[in-house]
Design an enzyme around this catalytic site. Structure first.
Site, PDB file in Angstrom:
ATOM      1  N   ARG A  89     -24.764  13.034 -35.241  1.00 13.37           N
ATOM      2  CA  ARG A  89     -24.706  12.366 -33.937  1.00 13.37           C
ATOM      3  C   ARG A  89     -23.338  11.684 -33.818  1.00 13.37           C
ATOM      4  O   ARG A  89     -22.951  10.888 -34.688  1.00 13.37           O
ATOM      5  CB  ARG A  89     -25.800  11.315 -33.836  1.00 13.37           C
ATOM      6  CG  ARG A  89     -25.734  10.582 -32.524  1.00 13.37           C
ATOM      7  CD  ARG A  89     -26.189   9.164 -32.649  1.00 13.37           C
ATOM      8  NE  ARG A  89     -26.033   8.466 -31.389  1.00 13.37           N
ATOM      9  CZ  ARG A  89     -26.048   7.159 -31.273  1.00 13.37           C
ATOM     10  NH1 ARG A  89     -26.219   6.402 -32.327  1.00 13.37           N
ATOM     11  NH2 ARG A  89     -25.893   6.592 -30.108  1.00 13.37           N
ATOM     12  N   HIS A 178     -26.280   7.681 -24.406  1.00 21.76           N
ATOM     13  CA  HIS A 178     -27.699   8.080 -24.502  1.00 21.76           C
ATOM     14  C   HIS A 178     -27.907   9.500 -23.957  1.00 21.76           C
ATOM     15  O   HIS A 178     -29.014   9.858 -23.557  1.00 21.76           O
ATOM     16  CB  HIS A 178     -28.635   7.166 -23.683  1.00 21.76           C
ATOM     17  CG  HIS A 178     -28.810   5.791 -24.222  1.00 21.76           C
ATOM     18  ND1 HIS A 178     -29.016   4.716 -23.396  1.00 21.76           N
ATOM     19  CD2 HIS A 178     -28.853   5.310 -25.477  1.00 21.76           C
ATOM     20  CE1 HIS A 178     -29.158   3.617 -24.120  1.00 21.76           C
ATOM     21  NE2 HIS A 178     -29.068   3.952 -25.395  1.00 21.76           N
ATOM     22  N   ARG A 239     -27.084  -7.283 -24.271  1.00 20.51           N
ATOM     23  CA  ARG A 239     -25.911  -6.927 -23.456  1.00 20.51           C
ATOM     24  C   ARG A 239     -26.140  -7.322 -21.995  1.00 20.51           C
ATOM     25  O   ARG A 239     -27.252  -7.161 -21.483  1.00 20.51           O
ATOM     26  CB  ARG A 239     -25.653  -5.417 -23.517  1.00 20.51           C
ATOM     27  CG  ARG A 239     -25.045  -4.981 -24.816  1.00 20.51           C
ATOM     28  CD  ARG A 239     -24.953  -3.460 -24.903  1.00 20.51           C
ATOM     29  NE  ARG A 239     -25.816  -2.942 -25.935  1.00 20.51           N
ATOM     30  CZ  ARG A 239     -26.052  -1.660 -26.158  1.00 20.51           C
ATOM     31  NH1 ARG A 239     -25.480  -0.749 -25.411  1.00 20.51           N
ATOM     32  NH2 ARG A 239     -26.858  -1.273 -27.123  1.00 20.51           N
ATOM     33  N   GLU A 382     -34.210  11.743 -29.985  1.00 20.30           N
ATOM     34  CA  GLU A 382     -32.823  12.200 -30.085  1.00 20.30           C
ATOM     35  C   GLU A 382     -32.587  13.029 -31.343  1.00 20.30           C
ATOM     36  O   GLU A 382     -31.847  13.999 -31.323  1.00 20.30           O
ATOM     37  CB  GLU A 382     -31.887  10.980 -30.065  1.00 20.30           C
ATOM     38  CG  GLU A 382     -31.806  10.352 -28.686  1.00 20.30           C
ATOM     39  CD  GLU A 382     -31.414   8.882 -28.711  1.00 20.30           C
ATOM     40  OE1 GLU A 382     -32.238   8.064 -29.163  1.00 20.30           O
ATOM     41  OE2 GLU A 382     -30.305   8.560 -28.277  1.00 20.30           O
TER      42      GLU A 382
END
Ligand code: AMP
Length: 411
Positions: A89, A178, A239, A382
């Protein structure tokens, strides 16, 4: 056919060995605090997880340990020949990569070049690739990029209204993140609805500790909420997401902050944590809000409104929507947040079924039968998507049908 999936972060290295045909996870684990004396190695699936403490000075040492764990000793699950390929990844593929690619020296050089845009991630990813190349030189490797899915966005979506020269000079534009998750969700949505993705307008909401929403118009992402960095867009665990940019120089001036400090403030001390003062974990914020903590109530409502506003924007952008998908920790598990997000959307034909929303399960449609738009919960995966891309690139002619797997955690 086993594929090893590697996800190297700034001080961590996650791995999964996946049987790509059945979707079964054969082994998984995580090295944390890589680069320190305090490193830990967690290995095992669910209740069988074992934790070891052992210093891991760098990602090469971590990679060594991972391969040793998988291939040696009584608990070995495979040997080197049993790992058909490795999928890495990679957070940032910049404008170089619009899909997953086989790794060669040119690819590694480009990933390295992009370190400036993702210093915490692309550097360790290259270390992970180098370590694998050293330990298993004959094994094919594939790079799967978080940003690649969004490379088809039109310039009107990815450009910022700043002087154009900064796009040319520094590559300042929206990249989106993402991407592997949003791609997985779109493909599963098409399968669940038994439609072709090219006939659908889908809004995919990946709502975890990091969160982003993407508009996928007839198979092509046309906008997403994360931007030049994963800080933009929604309010997240720690965030801030989108804020008036003028707040940044204001705070720097009034609080005497440098770029590092303001970055830290916006990335680590804001969002649910910053507003509620309770926690970055939505469960804790929800519990505090139910006890009457006003800042927790505020944080909870702000989070929901921001998701709702983006859904509205993306419906306008696509002139409608055929499915709204919820995923990741919050989207998959938090019925109360889902209720707030969809509250009041009935006039637009988007109706949450209150009973179905309470039910637990795996992939499921939670909209009311009168809803014109299906609302679907899909656990994202993922790692599986990375394994699938890796397999398909290594065996060029093969295509795998996505299989759902892994039950969600209990609320
Ligand atoms: P992720 O980054 O996908 O692991 O998601 C983490 C976020 O999901 C955290 O804010 C958690 O509070 C939230 N989450 C996980 N499980 C639940 C749950 N059962 N109910 C509410 N929120 C949850």
């Amino acid at each position: 056919m086993n594929i090893l999936v590697i996800n190297a972060g700034s001080s961590s290295l996650k791995y999964q060995l996946v049987d790509v045909v059945t979707g079964k996870v054969i082994a998984k684990g995580l090295c944390e605090q890589v680069g320190s004396e305090e490193s830990t190695h967690k290995h095992g699936i669910d209740d069988n997880e074992v934790v070891h403490h052992q210093p891991l000075p760098d990602h090469v040492a971590a990679m060594n340990l991972v391969l040793e764990t998988l291939t040696e000793g009584d608990d070995a699950v495979t040997d080197f020949d049993g790992i058909a390929a490795v999928g890495h990844r990679i957070v940032h593929g910049g404008e170089y990569f619009d899909r997953s690619v086989m790794i060669d020296e040119e690819v590694v050089a480009k990933i390295e070049k992009l370190k400036e845009l993702a210093p915490l991630h692309n550097g360790p990813a290259v270390d992970g690739i180098r370590a694998c190349q050293k330990l298993m030189p004959a094994t094919p490797m594939v790079a799967v990029f978080d940003t690649a899915f969004f490379q088809t966005m039109p310039p009107k979506a990815y450009m910022y209204p700043l002087p154009y020269e900064f796009y040319e000079k520094y590559g300042i534009r929206k990249y989106g993140f993402h991407g592997t998750s949003h791609r997985y969700l779109a493909q599963r949505t098409a399968a669940i609805l038994e439609e072709d993705m090219r006939d659908l307008r889908i809004i995919t909401c990946h709502l975890g500790n990091g969160a982003s929403i993407t508009a996928i118009d007839h198979g092509v992402p046309i906008d997403t909420t994360m931007g030049f960095t994963p800080l933009d867009g929604l309010m997240m665990g720690t965030r801030c997401g989108s804020i008036d940019p003028a707040i940044v120089p204001f705070l720097m001036e009034h609080e005497g902050m440098g770029p590092e400090e303001i970055n830290q403030l916006m990335n680590k001390q804001s969002g649910l944590l910053g507003v509620s003062g309770v926690c970055n974990d939505l469960r804790a914020v929800r519990d505090a809000s139910e006890k009457g903590n006003e800042r927790a109530i505020l944080a909870y409502e702000m989070y929901a409104d921001r998701v709702k506003k983006v859904i509205g924007q993306f419906i306008m952008l696509m002139a409608g929507v055929d499915a709204i998908v919820l995923s990741a920790g919050v989207g998959e598990n938090c019925q109360k947040m889902r209720r707030l997000i969809f509250a009041g959307m009935q006039p637009m034909g988007i109706i949450l079924d209150q009973e179905k929303n309470k039910q637990r399960g795996f992939e499921r449609i939670i909209s009311h039968e009168r809803s014109r738009v299906p609302i679907i919960v899909i656990p994202t995966d993922e790692e599986y998507m990375i394994a699938k891309d890796t397999y398909e690139l290594v065996h060029a002619a093969s295509q795998i049908v996505l299989v759902p797997h892994e039950e969600p955690e209990e609320e």
